[in-house]
Design a protein around this motif. Structure first.
Motif, PDB file in Angstrom:
ATOM      1  N   ASN A  42       0.816  -1.211   0.000  1.00  0.00           N
ATOM      2  CA  ASN A  42       0.000   0.000   0.000  1.00  0.00           C
ATOM      3  C   ASN A  42       0.851   1.263   0.000  1.00  0.00           C
ATOM      4  N   ARG A  43       1.958   1.247   0.731  1.00  0.00           N
ATOM      5  CA  ARG A  43       2.850   2.416   0.744  1.00  0.00           C
ATOM      6  C   ARG A  43       3.438   2.652  -0.641  1.00  0.00           C
ATOM      7  N   VAL A  44       3.854   1.575  -1.289  1.00  0.00           N
ATOM      8  CA  VAL A  44       4.435   1.715  -2.629  1.00  0.00           C
ATOM      9  C   VAL A  44       3.389   2.200  -3.623  1.00  0.00           C
ATOM     10  N   MET A  45       2.212   1.609  -3.591  1.00  0.00           N
ATOM     11  CA  MET A  45       1.177   1.996  -4.547  1.00  0.00           C
ATOM     12  C   MET A  45       0.701   3.433  -4.315  1.00  0.00           C
ATOM     13  N   ALA A  46       0.652   3.854  -3.058  1.00  0.00           N
ATOM     14  CA  ALA A  46       0.279   5.250  -2.775  1.00  0.00           C
ATOM     15  C   ALA A  46       1.340   6.209  -3.314  1.00  0.00           C
ATOM     16  N   LYS A  47       2.601   5.821  -3.174  1.00  0.00           N
ATOM     17  CA  LYS A  47       3.699   6.646  -3.706  1.00  0.00           C
ATOM     18  C   LYS A  47       3.646   6.685  -5.228  1.00  0.00           C
ATOM     19  N   ALA A  48       3.391   5.538  -5.830  1.00  0.00           N
ATOM     20  CA  ALA A  48       3.328   5.478  -7.293  1.00  0.00           C
ATOM     21  C   ALA A  48       2.135   6.254  -7.836  1.00  0.00           C
ATOM     22  N   ARG A  49       1.029   6.226  -7.116  1.00  0.00           N
ATOM     23  CA  ARG A  49      -0.180   6.921  -7.582  1.00  0.00           C
ATOM     24  C   ARG A  49       0.094   8.412  -7.805  1.00  0.00           C
ATOM     25  N   LYS A  50       0.967   8.992  -6.999  1.00  0.00           N
ATOM     26  CA  LYS A  50       1.307  10.410  -7.151  1.00  0.00           C
ATOM     27  C   LYS A  50       2.034  10.687  -8.458  1.00  0.00           C
ATOM     28  N   GLU A  51       2.663   9.646  -9.009  1.00  0.00           N
ATOM     29  CA  GLU A  51       3.412   9.816 -10.258  1.00  0.00           C
ATOM     30  C   GLU A  51       2.558   9.539 -11.490  1.00  0.00           C
ATOM     31  N   ILE A  52       1.342   9.082 -11.277  1.00  0.00           N
ATOM     32  CA  ILE A  52       0.439   8.794 -12.413  1.00  0.00           C
ATOM     33  C   ILE A  52      -0.389  10.047 -12.657  1.00  0.00           C
ATOM     34  N   LYS A  53       0.100  10.909 -13.516  1.00  0.00           N
ATOM     35  CA  LYS A  53      -0.511  12.215 -13.714  1.00  0.00           C
ATOM     36  C   LYS A  53      -1.321  12.235 -15.001  1.00  0.00           C
ATOM     37  N   VAL A  60      -6.811   8.351 -15.220  1.00  0.00           N
ATOM     38  CA  VAL A  60      -7.878   8.438 -14.218  1.00  0.00           C
ATOM     39  C   VAL A  60      -8.279   7.044 -13.754  1.00  0.00           C
ATOM     40  N   ALA A  61      -8.436   6.117 -14.712  1.00  0.00           N
ATOM     41  CA  ALA A  61      -8.841   4.751 -14.367  1.00  0.00           C
ATOM     42  C   ALA A  61      -7.772   4.058 -13.536  1.00  0.00           C
ATOM     43  N   LEU A  62      -6.497   4.264 -13.872  1.00  0.00           N
ATOM     44  CA  LEU A  62      -5.422   3.605 -13.132  1.00  0.00           C
ATOM     45  C   LEU A  62      -5.333   4.132 -11.700  1.00  0.00           C
ATOM     46  N   ARG A  63      -5.481   5.436 -11.524  1.00  0.00           N
ATOM     47  CA  ARG A  63      -5.474   5.988 -10.155  1.00  0.00           C
ATOM     48  C   ARG A  63      -6.643   5.424  -9.350  1.00  0.00           C
ATOM     49  N   ALA A  64      -7.796   5.290  -9.982  1.00  0.00           N
ATOM     50  CA  ALA A  64      -8.955   4.714  -9.289  1.00  0.00           C
ATOM     51  C   ALA A  64      -8.703   3.255  -8.928  1.00  0.00           C
ATOM     52  N   ASP A  65      -8.066   2.511  -9.835  1.00  0.00           N
ATOM     53  CA  ASP A  65      -7.738   1.115  -9.556  1.00  0.00           C
ATOM     54  C   ASP A  65      -6.796   1.003  -8.358  1.00  0.00           C
ATOM     55  N   VAL A  66      -5.812   1.884  -8.298  1.00  0.00           N
ATOM     56  CA  VAL A  66      -4.862   1.867  -7.180  1.00  0.00           C
ATOM     57  C   VAL A  66      -5.589   2.137  -5.865  1.00  0.00           C
ATOM     58  N   THR A  67      -6.515   3.075  -5.892  1.00  0.00           N
ATOM     59  CA  THR A  67      -7.274   3.393  -4.679  1.00  0.00           C
ATOM     60  C   THR A  67      -8.066   2.180  -4.200  1.00  0.00           C
ATOM     61  N   THR A  68      -8.723   1.483  -5.106  1.00  0.00           N
ATOM     62  CA  THR A  68      -9.476   0.285  -4.733  1.00  0.00           C
ATOM     63  C   THR A  68      -8.542  -0.816  -4.255  1.00  0.00           C
ATOM     64  N   PHE A  69      -7.417  -0.977  -4.932  1.00  0.00           N
ATOM     65  CA  PHE A  69      -6.405  -1.950  -4.514  1.00  0.00           C
ATOM     66  C   PHE A  69      -5.991  -1.707  -3.068  1.00  0.00           C
ATOM     67  N   PHE A 117      11.960  -0.218  -8.939  1.00  0.00           N
ATOM     68  CA  PHE A 117      12.156  -1.541  -8.344  1.00  0.00           C
ATOM     69  C   PHE A 117      11.004  -1.886  -7.415  1.00  0.00           C
ATOM     70  N   LEU A 118      10.548  -0.930  -6.627  1.00  0.00           N
ATOM     71  CA  LEU A 118       9.477  -1.198  -5.673  1.00  0.00           C
ATOM     72  C   LEU A 118       8.192  -1.616  -6.384  1.00  0.00           C
ATOM     73  N   THR A 119       7.864  -0.956  -7.476  1.00  0.00           N
ATOM     74  CA  THR A 119       6.651  -1.350  -8.199  1.00  0.00           C
ATOM     75  C   THR A 119       6.837  -2.711  -8.879  1.00  0.00           C
ATOM     76  N   ALA A 120       8.068  -2.993  -9.329  1.00  0.00           N
ATOM     77  CA  ALA A 120       8.342  -4.315  -9.895  1.00  0.00           C
ATOM     78  C   ALA A 120       8.234  -5.387  -8.824  1.00  0.00           C
ATOM     79  N   TYR A 121       8.699  -5.090  -7.622  1.00  0.00           N
ATOM     80  CA  TYR A 121       8.599  -6.019  -6.492  1.00  0.00           C
ATOM     81  C   TYR A 121       7.129  -6.307  -6.192  1.00  0.00           C
ATOM     82  N   CYS A 122       6.325  -5.244  -6.135  1.00  0.00           N
ATOM     83  CA  CYS A 122       4.896  -5.421  -5.862  1.00  0.00           C
ATOM     84  C   CYS A 122       4.234  -6.256  -6.953  1.00  0.00           C
ATOM     85  N   GLU A 123       4.575  -5.968  -8.197  1.00  0.00           N
ATOM     86  CA  GLU A 123       4.022  -6.763  -9.302  1.00  0.00           C
ATOM     87  C   GLU A 123       4.459  -8.215  -9.171  1.00  0.00           C
ATOM     88  N   GLY A 124       5.707  -8.438  -8.771  1.00  0.00           N
ATOM     89  CA  GLY A 124       6.186  -9.804  -8.581  1.00  0.00           C
ATOM     90  C   GLY A 124       5.380 -10.549  -7.548  1.00  0.00           C
TER      91      GLY A 124
END
Length: 293
Positions: A42-53, A60-69, A117-124
């Protein structure tokens, strides 16, 4: 995707919640690591969400998906925290210490690794969800779950049901942040090593406590059952994990687990408060919003 908050009662649950105690302790070992891990996700995805502009539909859909995740994972680790309390209640005193060790591992990762790397780790890690869901939201574990504690069994099924449901989110975020094949594969094996290491360490401790109360013949049989459980679990997920290694891997198009819809209906009917049942569900046969198949 949908955030469900089922009600499970662990007040009368015990560590040996399934007849095969080695299977139960294997799952308990994984459960102890889930709250630290999913807080990290959750910490990684919240950090990544800020970079999805951007205000384009895909962003918009990806930020919403992250929020639900994040909301789904928050429910998961809160429930596992509650379930893990039974281990301490049953006399496995080192569980909090082991959880702190796991928590420290993820804190170091978050502070020292790049966002790519953190997002790749989460995806892994999230690739393990659909693979496990094929077992938990199917019928291949039926022999191990016969006469199990229904609260714990259904908790695991609910968790893996939602892991399958949000299977694409970390993948889509990683693709947006970096997307490289070799980083994805490296992070997959990196996370698999550490998840297996810590889950195994906890399981070994739990079984060590159990076996201290056994005679030599019982310990021998317990070790034999442990190997059989490990072989069964590997067989259940290995084929599904092999797909991850393909450059064309896309979690969006993975098949729906065998009893997914049946399980969802059962959870809605018996484990969720009525006011939650009106929430709409995504069509799992369609691609996630903004992400063409």
């Amino acid at each position: 995707m949908r955030v469900r908050q089922p009600e499970f009662d662990f007040s009368n649950s015990h560590a040996h919640w399934a007849p095969n105690l080695e299977f139960a302790q294997s799952q308990n070992g994984a459960s102890v690591g889930i709250p630290p891990l999913e807080r990290f996700l959750n910490r990684v995805m919240a950090k990544a969400r800020k970079e999805i502009k951007g205000d384009d539909p895909e962003s918009v859909a990806l930020r919403a998906d992250v929020t639900t995740f994040i909301r789904q994972e928050s429910c998961h680790y809160a429930m596992h925290d509650r379930m893990n309390e039974m281990l301490v209640r049953d006399g496995y005193d080192r569980v909090p210490e082991l959880e702190r060790e796991i928590e420290a591992h993820y804190a170091r990762l978050f502070e020292t690794k790049s966002l790519a790397f953190l997002t790749a780790y989460c995806e892994g890690f999230e690739t393990l969800g659909p693979a496990s869901a094929m077992a938990w939201c199917g019928d291949s574990l039926d022999a191990y779950l016969k006469d199990s504690d229904p609260n714990i069994e259904t908790m695991w099924r609910w968790h893996l049901l939602e892991e399958y449901e949000h299977r694409h989110v970390c993948y889509d975020v990683f693709k947006r942040i970096h997307g490289g094949y070799f980083l994805r594969i490296y992070a997959f094996f990196y996370q698999l090593y550490f998840f297996s290491k810590y889950a195994g360490k906890v399981k070994n401790y739990l079984l060590e406590v159990d076996r201290a109360k056994m005679d030599a013949a019982e310990r021998k049989e317990s070790k034999k059952r442990e190997k059989m459980v490990a072989k069964m679990m590997m067989k259940n997920i290995l084929y599904n994990l092999l797909q991850v290694l393909s450059p064309s891997y896309r979690p969006h198009v993975l098949p729906i687990p065998k009893i997914w819809q049946q399980l969802e209906s059962d959870i809605d009917a018996h484990w969720i408060k009525p006011q939650q049942k009106a929430a709409p569900n995504q069509d799992l046969t369609a691609s996630p919003a903004g992400h063409p198949a």
